[in-house]
Design an enzyme around this catalytic site. Sequence first.
Site, PDB file in Angstrom:
ATOM      1  N   ASP A 239       0.832  -1.204   0.000  1.00  0.00           N
ATOM      2  CA  ASP A 239       0.000   0.000   0.000  1.00  0.00           C
ATOM      3  C   ASP A 239       0.870   1.260   0.000  1.00  0.00           C
ATOM      4  OD1 ASP A 239      -2.785   1.105   0.258  1.00  0.00           O
ATOM      5  OD2 ASP A 239      -1.922   1.988   2.055  1.00  0.00           O
ATOM      6  N   LYS A 243       1.278   4.426  -2.944  1.00  0.00           N
ATOM      7  CA  LYS A 243       1.252   5.869  -2.702  1.00  0.00           C
ATOM      8  C   LYS A 243       2.490   6.545  -3.281  1.00  0.00           C
ATOM      9  CE  LYS A 243      -1.411   5.078   1.509  1.00  0.00           C
ATOM     10  NZ  LYS A 243      -1.430   5.074   2.994  1.00  0.00           N
TER      11      LYS A 243
END
Length: 381
Positions: A239, A243
Amino acid sequence: MNICAPQLANLPPSCGFAAPTLRRQRVLAVGVIGPGRVGSALLEQLRAAQPRLARDSGLELKLCGVVASKRMWLDCDDAELNGRHGGAQIWRPNDLDAFAEHVRGNDGRHALLIDCSANDAVAAHYPHWLAAGLHVVTPNKLAGSGPLSRWQAIRAACASGARFRYEATVCAGLPVVQTLRDLLDTGDELLAVDGMFSGTLAWLCNRHDGRQPFSALVREAHALGYTEPDPRDDLSGLDVARKLVILAREAGWPLSLEDVDLQGLVPPALAALPLDACMQRLEELDAPMAAKLAEAHAAGGVLRHVAQLDRHGRASVRLLVLPATHAFAHTRLTDNIVQFSTRRYCDNPLIVQGPGAGPEVTAAGVFADLLRIAESLEARA
């Protein structure tokens, strides 16, 4: 929605002020996809703000519908929608294209879709929606970090004049993407990005001081709801890598996930197990994490999970030992922190820091994107 038009003020002549001119209302039709935790928080924020926005900004937000995983509700105006899905509205089977057409209407109005679904199949619709003139706002990271060809198609589709905004994909409600965009739009040059992009991993690093095994902290974070249902989704660092890819692409670098040097915290033996079996064997994390902590203590530093992107486009996500004087050494709890090194901010980097997770702050980031788009809309009859 029944929203009153602004009223003319009745000011006495002695005040020295002329009565304000009644402005034309701007109407923005809105459809929400994914009424989960973030979507539900957003719907509550939209409804609470509607009277104020109509009165103070001349903006009428018209909620045209909500799409869940299997159903969609059209022209829903029920404040208790999210608590009464089964009988609150007349509903139809889920049809994303039909839903988009319904929100757009045939009267030339401004229309915007908000995708809170975290679903790749929904993200695949963005190029078509944008090309058709629908604005899109999302906290869904799968569009900005997915296949580069799709990202390029999304950007190309914005030639229609529709806007694509995704502030909440990086650090929830913190103004990270907008800060980077402002720097670049004003002629600055990005040299590097360093950040702690995971509230879960920030909390674990802050709490991991040797008094408890790392596995006990993971179980505590899981029980508190700080982790994903499967904690490996956080511990893998994937994750965080998404980003970092989003920020790199915002800066114009064609980075993909496979370009990121990703060093997760989950050994292959645990990664291959079913969730229940993995949770029973979390103690296998303790020895390597204790060794890392000892390395940090020996160096007089701290252990932090950091994403890095340099001026050459090299990207990494890993656990690092940082000096005790480093800005990242002083984060609290689940804080996210992003450090931009640019041509202007080279000696003293620009830092954005604060809570970077949670449905309320994520929804607020989505709402802020909606308002940025609304500010540029002209009133239409």
